[in-house]
Structures are given as structure tokens and as C-alpha cells.
Motif scaffolding. Structure first.
Motif, PDB file in Angstrom:
ATOM      1  N   LYS A  98       0.829  -1.211   0.000  1.00 16.05           N
ATOM      2  CA  LYS A  98       0.000   0.000   0.000  1.00 16.05           C
ATOM      3  C   LYS A  98       0.866   1.265   0.000  1.00 16.05           C
ATOM      4  CE  LYS A  98      -3.240   2.460   3.043  1.00 16.05           C
ATOM      5  NZ  LYS A  98      -3.946   2.393   4.344  1.00 16.05           N
ATOM      6  N   TRP A  99       1.824   1.321   0.916  1.00 11.22           N
ATOM      7  CA  TRP A  99       2.664   2.519   1.053  1.00 11.22           C
ATOM      8  C   TRP A  99       3.643   2.657  -0.112  1.00 11.22           C
ATOM      9  CZ3 TRP A  99       3.803   5.805   5.630  1.00 11.22           C
ATOM     10  CH2 TRP A  99       2.783   5.755   6.588  1.00 11.22           C
ATOM     11  N   ASN A 100       3.990   1.545  -0.735  1.00 14.72           N
ATOM     12  CA  ASN A 100       4.972   1.582  -1.817  1.00 14.72           C
ATOM     13  C   ASN A 100       4.480   2.422  -3.001  1.00 14.72           C
ATOM     14  OD1 ASN A 100       7.545   0.731  -2.816  1.00 14.72           O
ATOM     15  ND2 ASN A 100       6.507  -0.703  -4.181  1.00 14.72           N
ATOM     16  N   LYS A 101       3.175   2.472  -3.163  1.00 13.31           N
ATOM     17  CA  LYS A 101       2.611   3.227  -4.292  1.00 13.31           C
ATOM     18  C   LYS A 101       2.939   4.715  -4.194  1.00 13.31           C
ATOM     19  CE  LYS A 101      -1.201  -0.007  -5.188  1.00 13.31           C
ATOM     20  NZ  LYS A 101      -0.683  -1.117  -4.388  1.00 13.31           N
ATOM     21  N   ALA A 102       3.079   5.210  -2.963  1.00 10.63           N
ATOM     22  CA  ALA A 102       3.363   6.639  -2.776  1.00 10.63           C
ATOM     23  C   ALA A 102       4.803   6.903  -2.354  1.00 10.63           C
ATOM     24  CB  ALA A 102       2.412   7.208  -1.723  1.00 10.63           C
ATOM     25  N   TYR A 103       5.402   5.937  -1.644  1.00 15.35           N
ATOM     26  CA  TYR A 103       6.697   6.201  -1.002  1.00 15.35           C
ATOM     27  C   TYR A 103       7.881   5.537  -1.691  1.00 15.35           C
ATOM     28  CZ  TYR A 103       4.962   8.636   3.155  1.00 15.35           C
ATOM     29  OH  TYR A 103       4.425   9.563   4.007  1.00 15.35           O
ATOM     30  N   ASN A 104       7.620   4.688  -2.687  1.00 13.30           N
ATOM     31  CA  ASN A 104       8.710   4.021  -3.405  1.00 13.30           C
ATOM     32  C   ASN A 104       9.663   3.305  -2.439  1.00 13.30           C
ATOM     33  OD1 ASN A 104      10.138   3.254  -5.702  1.00 13.30           O
ATOM     34  ND2 ASN A 104      11.488   5.022  -5.599  1.00 13.30           N
ATOM     35  N   LEU A 105       9.111   2.407  -1.652  1.00 12.12           N
ATOM     36  CA  LEU A 105       9.876   1.706  -0.617  1.00 12.12           C
ATOM     37  C   LEU A 105      10.670   0.533  -1.178  1.00 12.12           C
ATOM     38  CD1 LEU A 105       6.992   1.619   2.005  1.00 12.12           C
ATOM     39  CD2 LEU A 105       8.998   3.103   2.089  1.00 12.12           C
ATOM     40  N   THR A 106      10.194  -0.046  -2.272  1.00 12.50           N
ATOM     41  CA  THR A 106      10.833  -1.225  -2.826  1.00 12.50           C
ATOM     42  C   THR A 106      10.592  -1.259  -4.329  1.00 12.50           C
ATOM     43  OG1 THR A 106      10.715  -3.654  -2.959  1.00 12.50           O
ATOM     44  CG2 THR A 106       8.773  -2.534  -2.130  1.00 12.50           C
ATOM     45  N   ALA A 107      11.521  -1.864  -5.044  1.00 13.11           N
ATOM     46  CA  ALA A 107      11.396  -1.954  -6.500  1.00 13.11           C
ATOM     47  C   ALA A 107      10.458  -3.080  -6.929  1.00 13.11           C
ATOM     48  CB  ALA A 107      12.774  -2.166  -7.122  1.00 13.11           C
ATOM     49  N   VAL A 108      10.093  -3.951  -6.000  1.00  8.22           N
ATOM     50  CA  VAL A 108       9.232  -5.086  -6.341  1.00  8.22           C
ATOM     51  C   VAL A 108       7.786  -4.602  -6.442  1.00  8.22           C
ATOM     52  CG1 VAL A 108       8.439  -7.377  -5.652  1.00  8.22           C
ATOM     53  CG2 VAL A 108      10.784  -6.674  -5.157  1.00  8.22           C
ATOM     54  N   ARG A 109       7.237  -4.616  -7.648  1.00  3.59           N
ATOM     55  CA  ARG A 109       5.872  -4.126  -7.880  1.00  3.59           C
ATOM     56  C   ARG A 109       4.891  -5.257  -8.168  1.00  3.59           C
ATOM     57  NH1 ARG A 109       5.712   1.364  -6.504  1.00  3.59           N
ATOM     58  NH2 ARG A 109       7.747   2.251  -6.979  1.00  3.59           N
ATOM     59  N   ASN A 110       5.395  -6.377  -8.632  1.00  4.62           N
ATOM     60  CA  ASN A 110       4.544  -7.514  -8.995  1.00  4.62           C
ATOM     61  C   ASN A 110       4.076  -8.223  -7.720  1.00  4.62           C
ATOM     62  OD1 ASN A 110       3.475  -9.991  -9.777  1.00  4.62           O
ATOM     63  ND2 ASN A 110       4.913 -10.267 -11.457  1.00  4.62           N
ATOM     64  N   GLU A 111       2.784  -8.178  -7.457  1.00  4.77           N
ATOM     65  CA  GLU A 111       2.269  -8.753  -6.209  1.00  4.77           C
ATOM     66  C   GLU A 111       2.521 -10.254  -6.122  1.00  4.77           C
ATOM     67  OE1 GLU A 111      -1.695  -7.607  -5.197  1.00  4.77           O
ATOM     68  OE2 GLU A 111      -1.319  -5.470  -5.548  1.00  4.77           O
ATOM     69  N   GLY A 112       2.666 -10.910  -7.273  1.00  3.55           N
ATOM     70  CA  GLY A 112       2.934 -12.344  -7.267  1.00  3.55           C
ATOM     71  C   GLY A 112       4.344 -12.694  -6.828  1.00  3.55           C
ATOM     72  N   GLU A 113       5.245 -11.683  -6.793  1.00  4.17           N
ATOM     73  CA  GLU A 113       6.638 -11.914  -6.401  1.00  4.17           C
ATOM     74  C   GLU A 113       6.939 -11.443  -4.980  1.00  4.17           C
ATOM     75  OE1 GLU A 113       9.026  -9.885  -9.246  1.00  4.17           O
ATOM     76  OE2 GLU A 113       8.579 -11.264 -10.881  1.00  4.17           O
ATOM     77  N   MET A 114       5.991 -10.768  -4.338  1.00  2.00           N
ATOM     78  CA  MET A 114       6.299 -10.090  -3.071  1.00  2.00           C
ATOM     79  C   MET A 114       6.590 -11.048  -1.924  1.00  2.00           C
ATOM     80  SD  MET A 114       3.778  -6.783  -3.131  1.00  2.00           S
ATOM     81  CE  MET A 114       4.188  -5.391  -4.206  1.00  2.00           C
TER      82      MET A 114
END
Length: 214
Positions: free
Chosen positions: A38-54
Motif C-alpha cells: 500500500k505505502w509503496n505506491k506513494a513512497y517508493n519503498l521497494t522496486a518489487v511491484r509484482n504482487e505475485g513476487e512479493m
């Protein structure tokens, strides 16, 4: 209720890694992952965007170093989105974890995780490693995708207790970084990490002060 993709990936991954966690711990891990996503969308916390890889690249990757956590108080430098510090704190509620990062957005996220997940064993510090002045040095310091090894020991060596070690998480074995370690430091051991569902190599390097020759 049907099992979600994340629940299945976590259950199967833990089984493959031969890790036994309580239902509550697994729920907290997945709640953390939901916060991170959720926070990654605004804060760029991690480069992993694919929910299947998280689950693989964030949770299981962090948990892959569990066998080498031997201290009761661990410092996670460049904690970023809380990896590996938050998953480790969920698995080891009896141990203390200090998460250090110089990015204010990232430490705000980490404080929110501590609050929402009820992690009484986690302290978040906003600041640079060079400026950190803990009451006592740490016997283990973890780092994941933070910086090169020579920077790690240069910036954080003063935070490491005598006889302590860095737990440096890397992808491919970093021959160049190992060769560039300054005098007085050495890789005391290295371990190839097996992370279910993750492609590519993963390594853990244990870096410690070289023993003084007598």
C-alpha cells in the motif's frame, strides 16, 4: 474462506524452508506485506511491484537468514521498507530490533508498521549510521541492498561490538566488493541462500574484523 495467493505462497515457502511459524506470525507477515504494498505506491519503498513476487522476494528472502541470527539485539541498517528487520522481528518477538534509515518517508512507514502490527520489540531511528550513538554497540548488524561492503564497514563499523559481525545480504557473490574491503576486515564465511520462488542468486556474507595477529 478460500486461501489467498499470498497465504498459499507463504505456507508453501515456509514448508520448503522447513520453518514452522504460528498462524499469528504468518498473519502478521502478510499484514506487513499488505502495508508495504500500500505505502509503496506513494513512497517508493521497494522496486518489487509484482504482487505475485512479493512473498518470495520480500518475506521469504528476509527469513532466509534466520539460521544466522544469534544475537538478542540486532541493528538493521538502511532498513528502507523494513527488510529484513520487520519480518525478523515478527519471527523473534523475544529479541530486540533497531531499524535505522536516513530517509524520513521510510522511517515514517516503519513507525506505522510498528504501531499497526504491535511490534513492541522494534525501535526505529531516523538518521545516518555515522551519526548514530547507541548506548551499547551491536553484536550483529544486518544489511540488505544497502551499500557496498567497504561503505558498510566504514559507516557502521563503530556500531559493531568487538567480536561482532555484519550480516550482508547480496545477490550474486560480490567478488569486487570483497576484494575492496579495507584492512582489518574479512569475510569470515559466506552462504548461498535458497529462497523459494525467487530467481537469481542470493548470498549472505558474514563480515567481521580480522583477528589481530599475535
Amino acid at each position: 474462506m478460500a486461501e489467498t495467493l499470498w497465504q498459499r505462497q507463504l505456507r508453501e515457502g515456509l514448508a520448503e524452508m522447513q520453518l514452522s511459524l504460528s498462524d499469528e506470525q504468518q498473519q502478521k507477515l502478510l499484514a506487513f506485506l499488505a502495508l508495504l504494498n500500500k505505502w509503496n505506491k506513494a513512497y517508493n519503498l521497494t522496486a518489487v511491484r509484482n504482487e505475485g513476487e512479493m512473498v518470495s522476494r520480500q518475506l521469504l528472502d528476509s527469513l532466509s537468514i534466520l539460521p544466522w541470527i544469534t544475537t538478542d539485539q540486532l541493528l538493521d541498517v538502511g532498513a528502507g521498507g523494513g527488510l529484513p528487520g520487520i519480518p525478523l522481528a515478527i519471527v523473534f518477538p523475544e529479541k530486540r530490533f533497531t531499524l535505522l534509515d536516513s530517509n524520513g518517508k521510510k522511517t515514517r512507514f516503519l513507525n506505522q508498521c510498528v504501531l499497526e502490527l504491535g511490534l513492541d520489540n522494534v525501535e526505529v531511528i531516523h538518521g545516518r549510521a555515522e551519526d548514530c550513538r547507541p548506548e551499547q554497540p551491536f553484536s550483529q548488524i544486518s544489511s540488505r541492498a544497502f551499500t557496498a561492503l567497504d561503505n558498510l564497514v566504514g559507516w557502521c563499523g563503530g556500531l559493531l561490538a568487538n567480536g561482532g559481525s555484519f550480516l550482508a545480504m547480496k545477490g550474486q557473490y560480490p567478488d569486487d566488493e570483497v576484494a575492496a574491503l579495507p584492512a582489518g576486515w574479512q569475510v569470515s564465511s559466506s552462504h548461498s541462500l535458497k529462497v523459494p520462488g525467487a530467481g537469481g542468486e542470493r548470498h549472505l556474507l558474514i563480515v567481521a574484523r580480522a583477528e589481530q595477529s599475535r
